[in-house]
Enzyme design. Sequence first.
Site, PDB file in Angstrom:
ATOM      1  N   ASP A   1      -5.668  51.666  60.120  1.00 28.05           N
ATOM      2  CA  ASP A   1      -6.183  52.002  58.787  1.00 28.05           C
ATOM      3  C   ASP A   1      -6.771  50.761  58.113  1.00 28.05           C
ATOM      4  O   ASP A   1      -7.976  50.568  58.117  1.00 28.05           O
ATOM      5  CB  ASP A   1      -5.108  52.668  57.913  1.00 28.05           C
TER       6      ASP A   1
ATOM      7  N   GLU B   1      -3.092  63.586  54.471  1.00 27.71           N
ATOM      8  CA  GLU B   1      -2.422  62.301  54.229  1.00 27.71           C
ATOM      9  C   GLU B   1      -1.652  62.430  52.916  1.00 27.71           C
ATOM     10  O   GLU B   1      -0.432  62.464  52.883  1.00 27.71           O
ATOM     11  CB  GLU B   1      -3.452  61.172  54.135  1.00 27.71           C
TER      12      GLU B   1
ATOM     13  N   HIS C   1     -10.722  50.743  58.714  1.00 28.07           N
ATOM     14  CA  HIS C   1     -11.745  50.613  57.654  1.00 28.07           C
ATOM     15  C   HIS C   1     -12.280  49.193  57.606  1.00 28.07           C
ATOM     16  O   HIS C   1     -11.492  48.242  57.502  1.00 28.07           O
ATOM     17  CB  HIS C   1     -11.149  50.982  56.294  1.00 28.07           C
TER      18      HIS C   1
HETATM   19 ZN   LIG Z   1      -8.265  55.848  56.342  1.00 33.31          ZN
END
Ligand SMILES: [Zn+2]
EC number: 3.5.4.4
Length: 362
Positions: free
Chosen positions: A300, A211, A21
């Site tokens: 991430d 998730e 991200h």
């Molecule tokens: Zn993510």
Amino acid sequence: MSTPVTLETIRSAPKVLLHDHLDGGLRPATVVDLAREVGYTGLPTTDPAELGEWFAAAADSGSLERYLETFAHTVGVMGTREALARVAAEAAEDLAADGVVYAEVRYAPELFTDRGMSLDEIVEAVQEGFREGERRAAEAGRRIRIGTLLCGMRQNDRAWEIANLAVRHRDAGVVGFDIAGPEAGFPPTRNLDAFEYLRRENAHFTIHAGEAFGLPSIWEAIQHCGAERLGHGVRIVDDIEVGEDGEARLGRLASYVRDRRIPLEMCPTSNIQTGAAPSIAEHPIGLLARLRFRVTVNTDNRLMSHCTLSSEFAALVEAFGYGWADLQWFTVNAMKSSFLGFDERLRLINDVIKPGYAKLMA
Ligand SMILES: [Zn+2]
């Protein structure tokens, strides 16, 4: 005699990153600079070293509120053309310095409109930053290519609009689409119109699923929405039973995911911080890799998780005893699963990845 697998040598190996991200990967010093430039006063400290530690501690605290607060700060300082371009350029440089040769970096344009930029201007600023970062990396002798994914936030119901934005910029480096944000209460089918639109346009997309929430989220993402990849997908293990003899029995959904080679964008450290896995050693990635799912390894949020792709690999090497052949397998999996065109994927596998690992294994 093969090169020993250490954090240092892993950095020199060619790597591919699919799930990263943009607003989770800023340099702490940049957060401080940008806060000053845009007049953002909410930072807990303006000392870059302390701020870096604060981000990691907040993400590690086990409190969702504190975890989300970290993004309020990064998003809060990024909403100008200069800020977006700078953050994107530095992301490309940092990934290149870590030995990443191809990355797909994602962000939600709708989070950056507060200071008056249009969605198209936001995308153009980020693309300009990535091109600049690729140029600087090349000058430093590191070749990297960045593809962009645009995210719609599940809770904002703007996915259709963002999907259109992604298609509008597909020839300028936007390679796909994703939905992010809270999973529970926001099933992927809420945004079905966006996914149907993308399929009509022959455009690529992945979905954050499995998730924080279980199998129904994964099933909807694949069977209703047509996701090509799963962001995280950790909870697919809930459809796998491991007997006392170590023999694994796959349910229908897990079998489907493995049979169809649906890529799992796994992010070990992040999953531990959000409680999706107890530790690296107990992370489902070990089992899923052993069962030969199409597993990929990702960062991430490099700032919050205080990680790089190399440090994620190093942690897996320590927990599961992986060697170069395994790291090459994860890397080729990621390259095969990217949203880049087939010819370019093949070129990177044959000309960059395989020769890179061959040298380390020689
Ligand atoms: Zn993510």
